[in-house]
Design an enzyme around this catalytic site. Structure first.
Site, short mmCIF file in Angstrom:
data_model
loop_
_atom_site.label_atom_id
_atom_site.label_comp_id
_atom_site.label_asym_id
_atom_site.label_seq_id
_atom_site.Cartn_x
_atom_site.Cartn_y
_atom_site.Cartn_z
CE LYS A 14 -2.09 -0.77 4.12
NZ LYS A 14 -1.62 -2.31 4.48
NE ARG A 89 -5.08 -1.52 9.98
CZ ARG A 89 -3.73 -1.35 9.14
NH1 ARG A 89 -3.67 -0.33 8.96
NH2 ARG A 89 -2.63 -1.92 8.61
NE ARG A 128 8.18 -2.57 6.69
CZ ARG A 128 7.20 -2.21 6.69
NH1 ARG A 128 6.67 -1.90 5.22
NH2 ARG A 128 6.13 -2.74 7.04
NE ARG A 134 5.75 -0.09 10.29
CZ ARG A 134 4.82 -0.67 9.40
NH1 ARG A 134 5.12 -0.11 8.16
NH2 ARG A 134 3.80 -1.31 9.71
NE ARG A 146 1.76 -5.26 10.32
CZ ARG A 146 3.40 -4.70 10.19
NH1 ARG A 146 4.23 -5.38 10.89
NH2 ARG A 146 3.35 -4.02 9.06
P1 AP5 Z 1 4.52 -1.75 1.54
O1 AP5 Z 1 4.45 -0.65 0.41
O2 AP5 Z 1 5.18 -1.00 2.88
O3 AP5 Z 1 3.16 -2.35 2.20
P2 AP5 Z 1 2.10 -2.36 3.19
O4 AP5 Z 1 0.72 -2.45 2.13
O5 AP5 Z 1 1.99 -0.42 3.16
O6 AP5 Z 1 2.70 -2.41 4.71
P3 AP5 Z 1 2.84 -2.29 5.56
O7 AP5 Z 1 4.11 -2.84 6.90
O8 AP5 Z 1 2.98 -0.58 5.98
O9 AP5 Z 1 1.21 -2.74 6.25
P4 AP5 Z 1 0.34 -1.50 7.79
O10 AP5 Z 1 -1.29 -2.05 7.03
O11 AP5 Z 1 0.72 -3.36 8.95
O12 AP5 Z 1 0.68 -1.40 8.07
P5 AP5 Z 1 0.36 0.87 8.60
O13 AP5 Z 1 1.54 1.47 8.92
O14 AP5 Z 1 -1.12 0.97 7.72
O15 AP5 Z 1 5.72 -2.56 1.78
C1 AP5 Z 1 6.01 -3.72 2.80
C2 AP5 Z 1 7.30 -4.40 2.16
O16 AP5 Z 1 7.27 -5.28 1.01
C3 AP5 Z 1 8.43 -3.07 1.69
O17 AP5 Z 1 9.64 -3.83 1.98
C4 AP5 Z 1 8.42 -3.08 0.16
O18 AP5 Z 1 9.67 -2.41 -0.40
C5 AP5 Z 1 8.13 -4.72 0.29
N1 AP5 Z 1 7.52 -4.12 -1.28
C6 AP5 Z 1 6.45 -3.55 -1.64
N2 AP5 Z 1 5.68 -4.43 -2.97
C7 AP5 Z 1 6.26 -4.82 -3.54
C8 AP5 Z 1 6.57 -6.62 -4.43
N3 AP5 Z 1 5.75 -5.91 -5.05
N4 AP5 Z 1 7.17 -7.67 -3.98
C9 AP5 Z 1 7.92 -7.29 -3.20
N5 AP5 Z 1 8.39 -6.35 -2.06
C10 AP5 Z 1 7.49 -5.61 -2.22
O19 AP5 Z 1 0.00 -0.26 10.29
C11 AP5 Z 1 0.25 0.15 11.14
C12 AP5 Z 1 -0.03 0.06 12.35
O20 AP5 Z 1 -0.53 1.43 12.42
C13 AP5 Z 1 -1.19 -1.13 12.78
O21 AP5 Z 1 -0.92 -2.42 12.83
C14 AP5 Z 1 -1.97 -0.34 13.75
O22 AP5 Z 1 -2.23 -0.74 15.14
C15 AP5 Z 1 -2.02 1.10 13.28
N6 AP5 Z 1 -3.12 1.61 12.45
C16 AP5 Z 1 -2.70 2.24 11.36
N7 AP5 Z 1 -3.96 2.24 10.73
C17 AP5 Z 1 -5.05 2.19 11.55
C18 AP5 Z 1 -6.15 2.13 11.57
N8 AP5 Z 1 -7.20 3.00 10.71
N9 AP5 Z 1 -6.96 2.05 12.43
C19 AP5 Z 1 -6.51 1.08 13.28
N10 AP5 Z 1 -5.64 0.98 13.84
C20 AP5 Z 1 -4.43 1.69 12.36
MG MG Z 2 2.24 0.97 4.81
#
Ligand code: AP5
Ligand code: MG
Length: 199
Positions: A14, A89, A128, A134, A146
């Protein structure tokens, strides 16, 4: 306004794809994960509360993230549109977002859902975790938690948008550029790119 949601499990790409989409289409990127990590870095009370949940791979309470989104929508009221990443979410977040957008006489245009297998997600996030700061990437059991939270609380939100005929599923495995091409193809006709805008 054109408002897009990039939906998908942790590690589905994402953030990676959001950067490319906002650059191409001139949207404002709203990632609740990034906003929460900024609060943690600034050691605000909100950040300190959120950290307890994030470190365990649990969701931060709805009212906290909805409040953050509300103030960001206000802050960027004049924008061409928003790209929501990692929000909504839960069902409550999806309903709150609809309400906030309808107050602004706008709504969600399209929800693009990245599909990636659990094993690939775990592999990406562990990799990562070797270099990122992180805390939720550091061990496999938090990463799996997660994913389980996603399956239980977030994945059902997709059907809310499918019922409204706004959901499109996109394969999230393969090269970053190929996935971006598929996302762009889906946005074709929905939104002009930022270069057209300047003409
Ligand atoms: P990346 O692009 O970072 O993927 P992502 O989907 O953004 O993954 P996140 O780890 O950010 O997801 P998340 O939903 O757990 O985290 P968030 O910050 O939203 O890619 C991931 C890795 O893969 C990278 O190393 C990248 O280089 C690699 N990659 C990308 N594309 C690739 C490809 N095609 N091939 C190979 N490798 C690839 O949330 C974190 C925490 O915050 C949650 O757990 C929760 O506690 C809280 N939170 C956030 N939003 C909310 C909400 N709305 N409600 C409640 N809690 C929330
Ligand atoms: Mg993300």
């Amino acid at each position: 306004m054109v408002n897009i949601i990039l939906f998908g499990p942790p590690g589905s790409g994402k953030g990676t794809q959001s950067d490319k989409i906002v650059e191409k289409y001139g949207l404002v990127h709203l990632s609740t994960g990034n906003l929460l990590r900024q609060e943690i870095a600034a050691k605000t009370p909100l950040g300190l509360e959120a950290k307890n949940f994030m470190d365990k791979g649990q969701l931060v309470p709805d009212e906290v993230v909805i409040g953050m989104i509300d103030s960001c929508l206000e802050k960027h009221a004049a924008s061409k549109g928003f790209l929501f990443d990692g929000f909504p979410r839960t069902g409550a977040q999806a309903q709150a977002l609809d309400k906030l957008l309808s107050l602004k006489k706008t709504g969600i245009s399209r929800v693009l859902a990245l599909e990636v297998s659990e094993e690939e997600l775990v592999k990406r996030l562990l990799k990562r975790g070797e270099t990122s700061d992180r805390s939720d990437d550091t061990n496999e059991s938090i990463i799996r938690n997660r994913y389980n939270v996603y399956k239980k609380e977030t994945e059902p939100v997709a059907s809310y948008y499918a019922e409204a005929d706004k959901l499109e599923r996109i394969k999230g495995e393969g090269s970053v550029d190929d996935i971006f091409e598929a996302l762009s193809a889906s946005l074709e006709g929905e939104i002009d790119d930022a270069t057209n805008d300047r003409n």
